[in-house]
Design a protein around this motif. Structure first.
Motif, mmCIF file in Angstrom:
data_model
loop_
_atom_site.group_PDB
_atom_site.id
_atom_site.type_symbol
_atom_site.label_atom_id
_atom_site.label_comp_id
_atom_site.label_asym_id
_atom_site.label_seq_id
_atom_site.Cartn_x
_atom_site.Cartn_y
_atom_site.Cartn_z
ATOM 1 N N ARG A 25 27.143 -9.056 51.750
ATOM 2 C CA ARG A 25 27.516 -10.409 52.210
ATOM 3 C C ARG A 25 26.357 -11.098 52.932
ATOM 4 O O ARG A 25 26.470 -12.238 53.358
ATOM 5 C CB ARG A 25 28.751 -10.346 53.103
ATOM 6 C CG ARG A 25 30.060 -10.631 52.365
ATOM 7 C CD ARG A 25 30.510 -9.498 51.490
ATOM 8 N NE ARG A 25 31.723 -9.834 50.731
ATOM 9 C CZ ARG A 25 32.405 -8.949 50.010
ATOM 10 N NH1 ARG A 25 32.015 -7.694 49.952
ATOM 11 N NH2 ARG A 25 33.481 -9.317 49.352
ATOM 12 N N GLY B 45 24.868 -13.893 48.841
ATOM 13 C CA GLY B 45 25.746 -13.980 47.677
ATOM 14 C C GLY B 45 24.998 -14.339 46.417
ATOM 15 O O GLY B 45 25.556 -14.413 45.340
ATOM 16 N N VAL B 46 23.697 -14.612 46.578
ATOM 17 C CA VAL B 46 22.893 -14.914 45.406
ATOM 18 C C VAL B 46 22.358 -13.602 44.827
ATOM 19 O O VAL B 46 22.333 -13.408 43.635
ATOM 20 C CB VAL B 46 21.712 -15.842 45.774
ATOM 21 C CG1 VAL B 46 20.888 -16.149 44.543
ATOM 22 C CG2 VAL B 46 22.239 -17.113 46.410
ATOM 23 N N ARG C 163 26.726 -12.383 33.388
ATOM 24 C CA ARG C 163 27.591 -12.237 34.570
ATOM 25 C C ARG C 163 28.965 -11.693 34.185
ATOM 26 O O ARG C 163 29.581 -10.948 34.942
ATOM 27 C CB ARG C 163 27.671 -13.555 35.328
ATOM 28 C CG ARG C 163 26.366 -13.847 36.061
ATOM 29 C CD ARG C 163 26.324 -15.174 36.754
ATOM 30 N NE ARG C 163 27.026 -15.230 38.051
ATOM 31 C CZ ARG C 163 26.476 -14.883 39.204
ATOM 32 N NH1 ARG C 163 25.256 -14.395 39.233
ATOM 33 N NH2 ARG C 163 27.157 -15.008 40.319
ATOM 34 N N LYS D 226 33.273 -7.154 40.379
ATOM 35 C CA LYS D 226 32.902 -8.533 40.671
ATOM 36 C C LYS D 226 31.405 -8.682 40.473
ATOM 37 O O LYS D 226 30.662 -7.710 40.624
ATOM 38 C CB LYS D 226 33.245 -8.878 42.125
ATOM 39 C CG LYS D 226 34.728 -8.983 42.394
ATOM 40 C CD LYS D 226 35.014 -8.843 43.887
ATOM 41 C CE LYS D 226 34.583 -10.044 44.691
ATOM 42 N NZ LYS D 226 34.615 -9.761 46.137
ATOM 43 N N VAL D 227 30.976 -9.904 40.172
ATOM 44 C CA VAL D 227 29.536 -10.133 40.072
ATOM 45 C C VAL D 227 29.039 -10.720 41.394
ATOM 46 O O VAL D 227 27.977 -10.352 41.877
ATOM 47 C CB VAL D 227 29.179 -11.031 38.858
ATOM 48 C CG1 VAL D 227 29.881 -12.375 38.955
ATOM 49 C CG2 VAL D 227 27.682 -11.208 38.778
ATOM 50 N N ILE D 228 29.835 -11.586 41.989
ATOM 51 C CA ILE D 228 29.504 -12.001 43.354
ATOM 52 C C ILE D 228 30.155 -10.962 44.251
ATOM 53 O O ILE D 228 31.373 -10.927 44.385
ATOM 54 C CB ILE D 228 30.038 -13.403 43.674
ATOM 55 C CG1 ILE D 228 29.464 -14.421 42.695
ATOM 56 C CG2 ILE D 228 29.688 -13.784 45.107
ATOM 57 C CD1 ILE D 228 30.047 -15.810 42.837
ATOM 58 N N HIS D 229 29.351 -10.053 44.756
ATOM 59 C CA HIS D 229 29.781 -8.936 45.577
ATOM 60 C C HIS D 229 30.465 -7.836 44.769
ATOM 61 O O HIS D 229 31.680 -7.639 44.848
ATOM 62 C CB HIS D 229 30.686 -9.428 46.715
ATOM 63 C CG HIS D 229 30.029 -10.462 47.560
ATOM 64 N ND1 HIS D 229 28.729 -10.341 47.989
ATOM 65 C CD2 HIS D 229 30.456 -11.665 48.016
ATOM 66 C CE1 HIS D 229 28.396 -11.417 48.693
ATOM 67 N NE2 HIS D 229 29.418 -12.243 48.722
ATOM 68 N N CYS E 261 26.933 -16.715 52.836
ATOM 69 C CA CYS E 261 25.922 -15.943 52.111
ATOM 70 C C CYS E 261 25.419 -16.681 50.884
ATOM 71 O O CYS E 261 24.473 -16.245 50.243
ATOM 72 C CB CYS E 261 26.501 -14.605 51.692
ATOM 73 S SG CYS E 261 27.795 -14.775 50.443
ATOM 74 N N GLY E 262 26.079 -17.774 50.524
ATOM 75 C CA GLY E 262 25.663 -18.488 49.327
ATOM 76 C C GLY E 262 26.479 -18.076 48.114
ATOM 77 O O GLY E 262 26.400 -18.708 47.064
ATOM 78 N N GLY E 263 27.283 -17.032 48.288
ATOM 79 C CA GLY E 263 28.126 -16.581 47.186
ATOM 80 C C GLY E 263 29.081 -17.672 46.743
ATOM 81 O O GLY E 263 29.392 -17.808 45.563
ATOM 82 N N GLU F 138 27.296 -19.868 44.498
ATOM 83 C CA GLU F 138 27.167 -19.156 43.220
ATOM 84 C C GLU F 138 28.455 -19.280 42.428
ATOM 85 O O GLU F 138 28.436 -19.490 41.220
ATOM 86 C CB GLU F 138 26.869 -17.675 43.466
ATOM 87 C CG GLU F 138 25.425 -17.410 43.827
ATOM 88 C CD GLU F 138 24.495 -17.517 42.622
ATOM 89 O OE1 GLU F 138 24.736 -16.822 41.613
ATOM 90 O OE2 GLU F 138 23.557 -18.320 42.686
#
Lengths: 139, 487, 649, 323
Positions: free
Chosen positions: B60, B63-64, B153, B162-165, D14-16, D19
């Protein structure tokens, strides 16, 4: 003025609340710091209630139910007996000392014991001092 | 009379960033500061958490590039619990990681850093975004970019939840094996990825390298800093994102250090400035000399160009060709040209795609055994990967039950933060004269740090909109003398 | 959406509350609370004028929530609920603040006590404004009763119910009804012959058209709830076809196997094909499978061959399961006598002339082994010592209670010894003599008149010296140790819960008190009810009793059961838990927690569901619902949260 | 008629979440056509002026992600509130405080000291800590104040809608945007996701026994995790039963128990307490000591049950020890 802790007590209707009543009918004195709330069974006591009590300014929480085996609803007290230890562990992580939460078995016949219990708990919480509330923004 | 220029935000690093430029009476730049007004305190609140949760907590931070944190953390757990994952698990992790690197680098080139080049550094703000890019490359290519990002993705989602996290990392392996069907898809996408990377490089050639103006820009001193470089290399000193030893080369490109990551504390340190929440990394033995470059300053750089500078080769054939070509074009190795990061990034994307294909075709990748249950008592562990934005190190100490007692995180962008600061000073000093500032100049300054693709670059170029920049020139009194905004 | 109008009523309870709590201040405080329309105090709210006051206000101010600050809700909640009902508002719109038992009576300082009273009232008001009217549902009651246990308690209950015209299923685990009472010789203090007064009732049971008797049977499963129980009875094989056996007894001589006679406490022997005792009901033979050669090793079928005309014997008989449906259940499973082996110092089991009170009953009974002659090894004992409180009032055994009958049956037995052996020396060691019942004290006097020596003392041990029993004790009045020689030592063993009671508790979900006898719903006001609605207690399964008390309680239990059956309808608990279907995700957490199996999973809806008739409203499920979608009526989370805020005021 | 103005802003995030919007891929273009995005991102100094310049309520909807950790985040949130008709808390951090909310186990001092003084790789001989104001030779540099605790967005401003998840899944984002554009929003204060718990849609719920009992809790790395059985039935703590549905059971698909990023269900008061109560109630013992032993197999109750929601808990921050 000396610190007078507020202690919220959850009492099960069949044993502990009756026990507290018995303390009354037997005129056994104890300090007024304890504030009883009647529930039908100690098994009804949600951990949320305990957190709510602290969030609302209580310094201690006492939960009383029937002795193991004597539960009016057979096992309600065991359910509480499972929740409270984990809750205490969690409260500790949140800076609330384990001693501030107590689970005790008080039968309808144990008026005297209820009074002693309350006195003892008040004394212990007095030693701990107030449970500090987290403030708002720090400016 | 000192004047002050504020550029806020430039783009976000760990959080977003802010540039303060001070002009002297002549209106020339006295000094420039890159500030990072962002702190969340992961290193502290990791304490008390169960170690095995770290891959799902520390990611966290970003997230990129959550995958980078997830992987560094998971590898750290292998070390912490003293468990060596089954081959299949390692290969699946590396495969997952290659997909991620390919996707992230591609995204950056087309959506984020790229636009500066693609539509031209001096292009107007309205064009300097993905839509501008689409305009240049044509809708069909644009669709391709979006399409391949989506495909990669989707694969990652299926692999890791998950791809984001992502959630699949565990000490001693991963939570689930691969399926035949998925591997089949991966192979296809990998092939597509290689094609696409080659296309991107070709596109970069035509658009940038064949354009003298751009090439000069890249080579210009404004965007040059002579620093040390650090990155992971395998036992053959070849480029590697997932594993290996850390290698540092000096400004001449000579190997200065090579060490297993467990020893990182011996060689690198973090410097603290009161005016920024970000810490600045430097080489311990060379020492912190302030924001200056050269052999005597401990400042080093990481990320694509740095990685190529520290490696002797790239194991996958096509990527290696490009690697050679780049250094030929830029006049030898190491390259100190900040803007060359873009090129290096495309080469790395190609490597990632080729690696993805290699691993997807490895039969062992389908082996059902992807977990080894740790038995040793945890104490301390260190894990490293090369994140898109540079070397990423996770370091945990735990009690006997594996509850975190101390956590230390070297986050990719931090490695570059001193260099970025330096680059901005240099660019600002070179570009702002006699108080003259225009949008183009601001873009040119912006280009410096975007080359490093600091985390959270995302938003800024994504949609019609812009990096809202504003320059305020103040009298000493603080009254606004002249205000310029680019939106 | 109705607007909430709360009325607060503060009781002085004479001086009980007023002396400690400043009721005027409290009243003022209450009337200042936001939702409160009116607050008043009165000297005795439970009195008629007190109740009138509340009723009047309800009409006058259109109150819809009432807070009564007085004694414990355990005391007067029913009273004030009636007040609400009669004033036309839902009785569940009442909340009580206990400012007597838990405030004025336990605190001295008026200031802090008043502060606490204020907190209690504000909590009550906070809850009251959230209270929901609850509807008391009614369900039909099956007009039949199950009585478990065929001792005097079960017999009396069955007859009372059956005589009223309702069906009774009486289940007895022994081959005959009668229980312990049947084994007794005379009864104190009137000295009637126990059997003589019992047997008429037994035959009434046997012949009663409304009583379906299941002897040699056990209840193995109980499903359902008050008014609507499904019961499974297991009939053990008695290897005699009851319908056919006419008790001619021709088969008996042919049975080659003898065994000790349980009815005579093993003092005599009988065949393993037997009738428990002459007056047995039903008067049918039974074969003891633990002794019968056929049932044991498939040898010998003599009896079956003999009974060729009636064909009443079937050695291949199997147990059978019988289903019955009843509206109510009376538990009359009785007691066991304390086993003195647990007090080895008394020599029971070691010396044949150390016997229990019950064994004495058989020895002295006219239907006993010696047809009434009191003989030990063929001789009349000259020195007889009785020891009281064996297994009762004994902390070391965990039996702290008094068995209530031992003092008197010992006195009676002493009297019988005197009657049968006029020149015997009779000594009774006692702790205290408890002769509390009608005619007890008189009887006790009479026995003393008859030259029975009462010595206050604890017996340390009973041992043999030169073939004589020696009883060593401490005379606590003289404060000196004494030793007595004895030919016969009778231990006045007390009563303990029947060894079946844990199983029964499981089966019927009954609570047991610390002494492990079944727990009544309220020690004073609901002595024959249990926590499980529709299930009542009769006789010694609830605690030690003598015969008249047992009979009285049996009739009481019958009456309670009859009120249910006669009414034909029963209101089920209104303050129960319900699941909000709209929000339940069917995570099943609650299902495993319900002690009454009231919650089940509705697979096609994918949610959990509470059977309102089975739910007792303990709220355990609500407390554990991870989505907080179980509403524990009358104790909802919102209500209690509000109470908490109020109480920490 | 002009397109509705939409703004995006991030706090401690976090920018997630950004995204997640990029992941809308083609769909993003639809959104873009439908609205006029007035800023993304916004920077403190200038935006203050920009936004102040706008008439109140002139922004139709502002999506804010991230928790509130720094003064500038609170200030901006307040300003945006004033200028926006609707505020949507976007993602776990804005909704509940999120993972950064775990910082509420510590106070400001502890965090700063660990980060800048004691962390293993820090060389800070003069013990410098970042300052809100620093005088450098050319002038003064400022940093926003680092608060003593993390706040969820609705603890500093009024929030109209919540879009849960770390990060919010595509379909929920699309539904939300569509609802805004078509004016089909539920009552204010709603969470724009299903109201039941994850078990509702979890494929593994079928395999969950009706009479579930737990003798020992395992940590995910201690056992090979069955890919089809209910996690709780495997002794693995899954907060799914206490977590709002709508994520598509993504972690479960990844063969890991639910972590709770969607926050509490519609009716729940305190997510951590709810999850705790449900799971503790399943402990298979009536013996005090055994219960204690079983409870001790849960390593980090607060961090587990409040993983994403500590700042929204009834006790939102660790209380100071008595001095």
């Amino acid at each position: 003025m000396s610190f007078e802790p507020k202690i919220v007590a959850f009492l099960c209707n069949w044993c502990s609340y009756a026990g507290a009543d018995l303390a009354g009918t037997s005129r056994i004195k104890y300090p007024p710091n304890v504030r009883p709330i009647r529930v039908m069974c100690s098994g009804r006591v949600e951990p949320t209630f305990v957190l709510k009590a602290f969030a609302s300014g209580a310094d201690g929480v006492l939960i009383c139910g029937c002795h193991p085996g004597d539960c009016h609803y057979m096992e309600g007290n065991y359910k509480t007996a499972r929740r409270i230890p984990l809750l205490k562990k969690m409260l500790k992580q949140l800076g609330i000392e384990e001693e501030r939460v107590r689970l005790e078995w008080v039968s309808a016949a144990e008026g005297a014991r209820f009074a002693t219990l309350v006195k003892d708990m008040i004394a212990k919480v007095k030693e701990l001092g107030p449970s500090r509330r987290e403030g708002g923004f720090d400016e | 009379m000192t004047r002050r220029i504020t550029i806020d935000p430039i783009t976000r690093l760990e959080g977003h960033g802010k540039i303060e430029i001070f002009l002297n009476d002549e209106g020339n730049v006295e000094n420039a500061y890159l500030q990072v007004p962002e702190l969340r305190g992961f290193e502290k609140f990791a304490v008390g958490r169960p170690a095995e949760e770290m891959p799902r907590i520390t990611q966290r931070i970003c997230g990129v590039c959550p995958t980078a944190h997830h992987m560094a953390s998971t590898k750290c757990l292998d070390d912490l619990f003293k468990v060596d994952p089954p081959q299949a698990a390692k290969k699946i992790r590396e495969l997952f990681y290659s997909i991620f690197m390919f996707e992230d680098h591609t995204l950056h080139f087309y959506f984020l850093g790229g636009p500066d080049f693609v539509v031209g550094p001096k292009a107007s703000k309205e064009e300097r975004n993905i839509f501008g890019v689409l305009g240049k490359v044509g809708l069909e290519v644009g669709q391709k970019v979006i399409g391949i990002r989506k495909k990669t993705r989707d694969i990652m989602t299926e692999m890791a939840g998950k791809v984001i996290h992502p959630v699949f990392g565990l000490p001693g392996g991963i939570s689930k094996p691969l399926t035949k069907e998925l591997v089949k898809t991966i192979k296809e996408v990998a092939r597509e990825g290689v094609e696409f990377s080659l296309f991107s490089l070709k596109f970069f050639d035509d658009l940038v390298l064949k354009n003298k103006e751009y090439l000069d820009l890249i080579k210009s001193d404004i965007y040059t800093n002579r620093t040390y470089f650090m990155g992971l290399v395998d036992e053959k000193n070849s480029l590697n994102f997932y594993d290996g030893k850390l290698r540092v080369v000096d400004p001449e490109g000579k190997e200065y250090l090579k060490f297993p990551v467990k020893e990182y504390l011996k060689y690198i340190d973090e410097h603290v400035e009161p005016w920024s929440y970000i810490k600045f990394l430097f080489l311990k033995d060379v020492g912190w000399k302030g924001f200056v470059d050269g052999k005597d300053s401990g400042i080093y750089r990481v990320a694509p160009l740095a990685r190529l500078n520290v490696s002797d080769a790239i194991e996958t054939p096509r990527a290696h060709e490009e690697y050679d070509r780049m250094y030929k074009t830029l006049g030898g190795k190491p390259s100190h040209l900040t803007l060359a990061f873009h090129w290096a990034r495309l080469i790395e994307a190609l490597y990632a795609a080729e690696n993805m294909e290699r691993l997807a075709n490895d039969p062992e990748i389908l082996h059902p055994n992807v977990r080894k249950i740790p038995t040793a008592t945890p104490e301390e562990g260190v894990g490293v990967v090369e994140a898109p934005r540079g070397t990423l190190i996770h370091h945990y100490k735990t009690d006997k039950r594996g509850i975190i007692e101390e956590a230390n995180l070297i986050v990719a962008t931090q490695n570059n933060s001193a260099a970025i600061n330096m680059g901005i000073q240099k660019a600002a000093k070179a570009l702002i004269k006699e108080g003259k500032v225009d949008e183009g100049i601001l873009n040119l300054i912006e280009i410096t740090f975007r080359a490093y693709d600091p985390c959270h670059g995302c938003g800024t170029h994504l949609l019609p909109g812009h990096v809202p920049l504003e320059i305020n020139v103040y009298k000493k009194s603080g009254d606004l003398l002249h205000s310029f905004r680019n939106h | 959406m109705e607007t909430i109008k709360v009325g607060v009523y503060i009781c002085h309870c004479g001086v009980n509350i007023k002396a400690t709590v400043d009721v005027d201040k409290l009243t003022q405080f209450s009337s200042d609370l936001p939702p409160v329309s009116v607050a008043k105090s009165y000297i005795y709210l439970c009195s008629d004028p007190g109740q009138e006051l509340i009723k009047k206000d309800i009409e006058e101010f259109g109150l819809n929530r009432i807070v009564v600050a007085s004694c414990s809700p355990r005391m007067h909640e029913p009273t004030f609920r009636k007040v609400l009902r009669s004033a036309g508002i839902n009785p569940y719109c009442l909340e009580m603040a206990n400012i007597r038992e838990q405030c004025s009576w336990v605190h001295d300082d008026p200031v802090t006590a008043t502060q606490k009273a204020e907190a209690l009232v504000s909590a009550a008001v906070a809850k009251a404004r959230l209270l929901e009217p609850l509807e008391e549902k009614e369900i039909d009651v099956i007009p039949a009763a199950l009585v478990i246990g065929g001792g005097i308690a079960g017999i009396q209950t069955s007859l009372d119910i059956a005589d009223t015209g309702f069906k009774v299923y009486l289940v007895e685990k022994q081959p005959s009804i009668g229980g312990h009472m049947m084994q007794l010789d005379k009864t104190f203090p009137t000295l009637d012959c126990s059997a003589c007064i019992l047997t008429p009732k037994m035959s009434d049971v046997g012949n009663h058209p409304n009583i379906e008797l299941h002897t040699y049977s056990e209840v193995v499963d109980v499903k359902g709830y008050v008014g609507n129980f499904q019961v499974t009875i297991k009939k053990k094989p008695r290897y005699i076809i009851e319908e056919k056996c006419n008790a001619c007894g021709l088969c008996v001589p042919y049975c080659p196997v003898e065994m000790p006679d349980p009815f005579n406490m093993n003092f005599s022997k009988i065949k393993c094909l037997y009738i428990p005792f002459p007056q047995a009901v039903p008067s049918k033979y039974v074969i003891d499978p633990t002794h019968c050669r056929y049932t044991l090793k498939r040898e010998c079928k003599q009896c079956e061959l003999v009974c060729k005309d009636l064909k009443a014997i079937n050695l291949k008989q199997k147990e059978q399961l019988i289903q019955v449906e009843v509206g109510t259940i009376i538990v009359a499973t009785g007691f066991d006598t304390f086993d003195p082996i647990l007090k080895p110092e008394l020599g029971y089991g070691l010396y044949p002339n150390v016997i229990t009170g019950l064994e004495f009953e058989r020895l002295s009974s006219a239907s006993g082994p010696n047809l009434g002659d009191l003989l030990i090894h063929g001789k009349k004992p000259k020195e007889v010592v009785f020891i009281q409180c064996v297994g009762s009032r004994d902390k070391s055994l965990g039996n702290e209670y008094c068995s209530r009958v031992c003092c008197m049956y010992t006195a009676k037995q002493a009297h019988l010894v005197r009657e049968k052996i006029p020149d015997a020396t009779i000594t009774i060691f006692y702790m205290d003599v408890r002769a509390f019942g009608k005619g007890f004290e008189e009887f006790y006097d009479r026995v003393k008149q008859e030259g029975v020596i009462y010595r206050r003392g604890n017996v340390a041990e009973v041992f043999k010296r030169k073939n004589r029993l020696i009883v060593r004790a401490e005379d606590t009045l003289l404060g000196q140790p004494i030793e007595l020689e004895a030919d016969l030592v009778v231990l006045a063993v007390g009563m303990v819960p029947s060894k079946d009671s844990p199983g029964v508790a499981q089966l019927l979900k009954l609570s047991q008190s610390a002494d492990k006898f079944f727990l009544e719903a309220h020690p004073k006001l609901r002595p024959v009810d249990t926590a499980s609605d529709g299930i009542f207690l009769a006789g010694c399964c609830q605690g030690p009793k003598d015969i008249p008390d047992t009979v009285a309680q049996a009739s009481a239990a019958a009456a309670r059961a009859l009120t249910l059956i006669a009414k034909g309808k029963v209101a089920i608990e209104a303050a129960i838990s319900v699941i909000d279907e709209e929000f339940c995700s069917g995570c099943k957490t609650c299902i495993s927690l319900c002690p009454y199996d009231a919650i089940s999973f509705n697979a096609e809806k994918g949610i959990s569901f509470i059977n309102e008739a089975l739910c007792k409203g303990c709220g355990t499920c609500a407390a554990s619902c991870p989505s907080s979608v179980i509403v524990a009526r009358h104790f909802t989370t919102e209500e209690i949260m509000a109470q908490i805020e109020g109480v920490v005021l | 008629m002009s397109k509705p103005k939409v703004a995006f802003y991030w706090c401690a995030s976090c920018g997630g979440c950004e995204e997640a919007i990029v992941d809308l891929a083609e769909d993003i273009l639809k959104v873009v056509e439908a609205v006029d995005i007035v800023f993304w991102p916004l920077a403190m100094d200038i935006k203050t002026k920009d936004v102040e310049a706008m008439p109140d309520g002139s922004i139709a909807t502002t999506f804010i992600n991230g928790a509130v950790r720094l003064s500038e985040q609170e200030e901006m949130a307040k300003l945006l509130r004033q200028k926006s008709e609707l505020i949507v808390a976007f993602g776990s951090c804005a909704h509940l405080g999120g993972i950064p909310g775990l910082a509420n186990f510590f106070d400001k001092k502890e965090i700063l000291e660990t980060t800048y003084l004691t962390s293993l790789s820090t060389s800070n001989p003069q013990g410098i800590l970042p300052q809100e104001e620093t005088r450098v030779k050319e002038g003064i540099l400022t940093l926003p104040k680092f608060y003593d605790r993390v706040y969820a967005l609705d603890q500093v401003i009024e929030v109209d809608y919540y879009l849960p998840g770390c990060a919010p899944p595509k379909d929920l984002i699309i539904n939300a945007v569509t609802a805004i554009l078509e004016g089909t929003l539920p009552p204010k204060g709603s969470v724009l996701a299903p109201s039941k718990s994850l078990c509702e849609s979890c494929k593994r719920n079928e395999s969950k026994p009706e009479k579930l009992r737990i003798k020992k809790f395992f940590r995910p790395h201690e056992v090979i995790i069955d890919q089809t059985r209910c996690f709780l039935d495997q002794g693995l703590i899954c907060v799914g039963p206490a977590t709002r549905d709508g994520c598509g059971a993504r972690c479960i698909e990844g063969n890991m128990p639910c972590r709770g990023c969607f926050g509490p269900t519609e009716k729940a008061t305190d997510m951590g307490a709810n999850a705790l109560s449900a799971i503790a109630s399943l402990i298979d013992s009536q013996d005090e000591d055994e219960i204690k032993r079983i409870v001790d197999t849960i390593a980090d109750p607060a961090g587990t049950f409040y993983r994403f929601s500590l700042p929204k808990a009834l006790i939102p921050k660790k209380r100071e020890r008595k001095i």
